[in-house]
Design a protein around this motif. Structure first.
Motif, PDB file in Angstrom:
ATOM      1  N   SER A  47      11.559   1.713  -2.761  1.00 49.25           N
ATOM      2  CA  SER A  47      12.329   1.827  -1.597  1.00 49.25           C
ATOM      3  C   SER A  47      11.441   2.227  -0.440  1.00 49.25           C
ATOM      4  CB  SER A  47      13.172   3.045  -1.872  1.00 49.25           C
ATOM      5  OG  SER A  47      14.380   2.857  -2.380  1.00 49.25           O
ATOM      6  N   VAL A  48      10.523   2.986  -0.585  1.00 45.86           N
ATOM      7  CA  VAL A  48       9.406   3.128   0.389  1.00 45.86           C
ATOM      8  C   VAL A  48       8.666   1.716   0.856  1.00 45.86           C
ATOM      9  CG1 VAL A  48       7.260   4.220   1.070  1.00 45.86           C
ATOM     10  CG2 VAL A  48       8.965   5.427  -0.179  1.00 45.86           C
ATOM     11  N   ALA A  49       8.065   0.916   0.112  1.00 48.38           N
ATOM     12  CA  ALA A  49       7.690  -0.279   0.048  1.00 48.38           C
ATOM     13  C   ALA A  49       8.310  -1.066   0.752  1.00 48.38           C
ATOM     14  CB  ALA A  49       7.303  -0.874  -1.240  1.00 48.38           C
ATOM     15  N   LEU A  50       9.784  -1.172   0.507  1.00 48.12           N
ATOM     16  CA  LEU A  50      10.768  -1.822   1.048  1.00 48.12           C
ATOM     17  C   LEU A  50      10.896  -1.656   2.752  1.00 48.12           C
ATOM     18  CD1 LEU A  50      13.333  -2.587  -1.417  1.00 48.12           C
ATOM     19  CD2 LEU A  50      11.909  -4.409  -0.227  1.00 48.12           C
ATOM     20  N   MET A  51      10.845  -0.364   2.724  1.00 49.94           N
ATOM     21  CA  MET A  51      11.236   0.091   4.089  1.00 49.94           C
ATOM     22  C   MET A  51      10.088  -0.018   5.101  1.00 49.94           C
ATOM     23  SD  MET A  51      12.258   4.154   5.261  1.00 49.94           S
ATOM     24  CE  MET A  51      13.811   4.080   5.795  1.00 49.94           C
ATOM     25  N   LEU A  52       8.911   0.397   4.470  1.00 48.77           N
ATOM     26  CA  LEU A  52       7.486  -0.046   5.464  1.00 48.77           C
ATOM     27  C   LEU A  52       7.569  -1.514   5.788  1.00 48.77           C
ATOM     28  CD1 LEU A  52       5.046   2.408   3.703  1.00 48.77           C
ATOM     29  CD2 LEU A  52       5.957   2.631   5.799  1.00 48.77           C
ATOM     30  N   PHE A  53       7.911  -2.371   4.679  1.00 51.42           N
ATOM     31  CA  PHE A  53       7.871  -3.913   4.919  1.00 51.42           C
ATOM     32  C   PHE A  53       8.726  -4.242   6.245  1.00 51.42           C
ATOM     33  CE2 PHE A  53       9.991  -7.856   3.965  1.00 51.42           C
ATOM     34  CZ  PHE A  53       8.982  -8.637   4.032  1.00 51.42           C
ATOM     35  N   PHE A  54      10.014  -3.739   6.113  1.00 50.64           N
ATOM     36  CA  PHE A  54      11.106  -4.197   6.966  1.00 50.64           C
ATOM     37  C   PHE A  54      10.748  -3.453   8.371  1.00 50.64           C
ATOM     38  CE2 PHE A  54      13.528  -5.263   3.277  1.00 50.64           C
ATOM     39  CZ  PHE A  54      13.668  -6.635   3.682  1.00 50.64           C
ATOM     40  N   VAL A 110       0.858  -1.172  -0.235  1.00 52.16           N
ATOM     41  CA  VAL A 110       0.108   0.134   0.117  1.00 52.16           C
ATOM     42  C   VAL A 110       0.968   1.298   0.145  1.00 52.16           C
ATOM     43  CG1 VAL A 110      -1.560   1.279   1.450  1.00 52.16           C
ATOM     44  CG2 VAL A 110      -1.964  -1.032   0.916  1.00 52.16           C
ATOM     45  N   GLY A 111       1.927   1.216   0.804  1.00 53.44           N
ATOM     46  CA  GLY A 111       2.720   2.322   0.890  1.00 53.44           C
ATOM     47  C   GLY A 111       3.675   2.775  -0.446  1.00 53.44           C
ATOM     48  N   GLY A 112       4.033   1.691  -1.035  1.00 52.12           N
ATOM     49  CA  GLY A 112       4.835   1.631  -2.298  1.00 52.12           C
ATOM     50  C   GLY A 112       3.764   2.202  -3.318  1.00 52.12           C
ATOM     51  N   PHE A 113       2.700   1.614  -3.304  1.00 49.69           N
ATOM     52  CA  PHE A 113       1.527   2.158  -4.311  1.00 49.69           C
ATOM     53  C   PHE A 113       1.180   3.549  -4.343  1.00 49.69           C
ATOM     54  CE2 PHE A 113      -2.850   2.876  -5.653  1.00 49.69           C
ATOM     55  CZ  PHE A 113      -2.594   2.631  -7.107  1.00 49.69           C
ATOM     56  N   VAL A 114       1.082   4.135  -2.967  1.00 54.06           N
ATOM     57  CA  VAL A 114       0.922   5.482  -2.712  1.00 54.06           C
ATOM     58  C   VAL A 114       2.051   6.423  -3.048  1.00 54.06           C
ATOM     59  CG1 VAL A 114       0.454   7.194  -0.824  1.00 54.06           C
ATOM     60  CG2 VAL A 114      -0.829   5.148  -1.027  1.00 54.06           C
ATOM     61  N   SER A 115       3.235   5.935  -2.692  1.00 56.02           N
ATOM     62  CA  SER A 115       4.524   6.638  -2.904  1.00 56.02           C
ATOM     63  C   SER A 115       4.624   6.657  -4.740  1.00 56.02           C
ATOM     64  CB  SER A 115       5.700   6.005  -2.572  1.00 56.02           C
ATOM     65  OG  SER A 115       6.617   6.552  -3.010  1.00 56.02           O
ATOM     66  N   LEU A 116       4.388   5.545  -5.372  1.00 62.42           N
ATOM     67  CA  LEU A 116       4.458   5.651  -6.890  1.00 62.42           C
ATOM     68  C   LEU A 116       3.323   6.540  -7.317  1.00 62.42           C
ATOM     69  CD1 LEU A 116       5.822   4.454  -9.296  1.00 62.42           C
ATOM     70  CD2 LEU A 116       3.724   2.759  -9.255  1.00 62.42           C
ATOM     71  N   ALA A 117       2.121   6.716  -6.923  1.00 65.03           N
ATOM     72  CA  ALA A 117       1.028   7.647  -7.223  1.00 65.03           C
ATOM     73  C   ALA A 117       1.604   9.121  -7.220  1.00 65.03           C
ATOM     74  CB  ALA A 117      -0.065   7.325  -6.635  1.00 65.03           C
ATOM     75  N   ILE A 118       1.961   9.335  -5.961  1.00 65.50           N
ATOM     76  CA  ILE A 118       2.648  10.645  -5.685  1.00 65.50           C
ATOM     77  C   ILE A 118       3.740  11.045  -6.498  1.00 65.50           C
ATOM     78  CG2 ILE A 118       3.559  12.088  -3.696  1.00 65.50           C
ATOM     79  CD1 ILE A 118       1.686  10.860  -1.768  1.00 65.50           C
ATOM     80  N   GLY A 119       4.865  10.140  -6.661  1.00 65.83           N
ATOM     81  CA  GLY A 119       5.885  10.368  -7.296  1.00 65.83           C
ATOM     82  C   GLY A 119       5.447  10.730  -8.908  1.00 65.83           C
ATOM     83  N   VAL A 172      12.881   6.671 -11.865  1.00 72.20           N
ATOM     84  CA  VAL A 172      13.219   7.193 -10.530  1.00 72.20           C
ATOM     85  C   VAL A 172      11.913   7.177  -9.606  1.00 72.20           C
ATOM     86  CG1 VAL A 172      13.701   9.382  -9.477  1.00 72.20           C
ATOM     87  CG2 VAL A 172      14.800   8.694 -11.831  1.00 72.20           C
ATOM     88  N   ALA A 173      10.784   7.277 -10.105  1.00 75.51           N
ATOM     89  CA  ALA A 173       9.534   7.130  -9.178  1.00 75.51           C
ATOM     90  C   ALA A 173       9.317   5.830  -8.981  1.00 75.51           C
ATOM     91  CB  ALA A 173       8.300   7.898 -10.017  1.00 75.51           C
ATOM     92  N   ALA A 174       9.546   4.954  -9.918  1.00 74.18           N
ATOM     93  CA  ALA A 174       9.246   3.568  -9.514  1.00 74.18           C
ATOM     94  C   ALA A 174      10.346   2.985  -8.391  1.00 74.18           C
ATOM     95  CB  ALA A 174       9.450   2.633 -10.698  1.00 74.18           C
ATOM     96  N   ALA A 175      11.686   3.617  -8.388  1.00 72.55           N
ATOM     97  CA  ALA A 175      12.615   3.163  -7.482  1.00 72.55           C
ATOM     98  C   ALA A 175      12.323   3.652  -6.374  1.00 72.55           C
ATOM     99  CB  ALA A 175      14.244   3.561  -7.931  1.00 72.55           C
ATOM    100  N   GLY A 176      12.117   4.805  -6.135  1.00 68.57           N
ATOM    101  CA  GLY A 176      11.495   5.519  -4.821  1.00 68.57           C
ATOM    102  C   GLY A 176      10.486   4.752  -4.260  1.00 68.57           C
ATOM    103  N   ALA A 177       9.411   4.467  -5.084  1.00 75.29           N
ATOM    104  CA  ALA A 177       8.289   3.813  -4.601  1.00 75.29           C
ATOM    105  C   ALA A 177       8.624   2.589  -4.101  1.00 75.29           C
ATOM    106  CB  ALA A 177       7.186   3.774  -5.530  1.00 75.29           C
TER     107      ALA A 177
END
Length: 164
Positions: A71-78, A46-55, A64-69
């Protein structure tokens, strides 16, 4: 007369046994596996999808937007999975109680596992998706891994008092 292994344990038996570095690493990985990884995957997605949409809105859809999303998804996961693991996991099986107690007693060692995995996976995502320079990918992975280690360790340290 006691033999060498009895001297290492003391008079109280195996309960006070000295844990080697290798055993400590195995316990950290085992305790990290007790985290709520299904819930962590959902939060990360969910966090990665929201980050991708905002990016995509802010910068346009691209690598760049996909890599950022990612990273956000991985960070929230861990963060979610590691925090649950540092609190001692949620399983109630008898075999897991010792690992849960160890995880609650050693939150910083438990935090090192998701932090290291965050570093490695973030570098891979940034290298594959965005083709960033290696130094930039490693630097981004290092600070994100440090954030994961800090948050998970603090959650385990503070949450240890609540679970007693």
């Amino acid at each position: 007369m006691r033999n060498h292994s009895e001297n290492a344990r003391g008079s109280q038996g195996s309960r006070d046994a000295v844990i080697t570095r290798a055993e400590s690493r195995h316990l950290a990985v085992a305790s990290a596996s007790l985290g709520p990884w299904g819930a962590a995957a959902a939060v990360g997605a969910v966090g990665g999808f929201v980050s991708l949409a905002i990016g995509s809105v802010a910068e346009g859809f691209g690598t760049v937007a996909a890599a950022g999303a990612g990273s956000v998804a991985l960070m929230l996961f861990f963060l979610v999975g590691g925090a649950g693991a540092a609190l001692g996991g949620g399983r109630t099986e008898r075999a897991d109680h010792r690992i849960q107690r160890w995880a609650r007693a050693h939150p910083w060692r438990v935090a090192s596992v998701p932090a290291a995995l965050m570093l490695l996976s973030d570098v891979v995502v940034r290298q594959v998706v965005a083709s960033e320079p290696l130094f930039t990918s490693v630097w981004d992975g290092l600070w994100r891994g440090a954030v994961v280690a800090g948050v998970v360790g603090l959650v385990g340290k503070v949450g240890r008092g609540w679970r007693r």
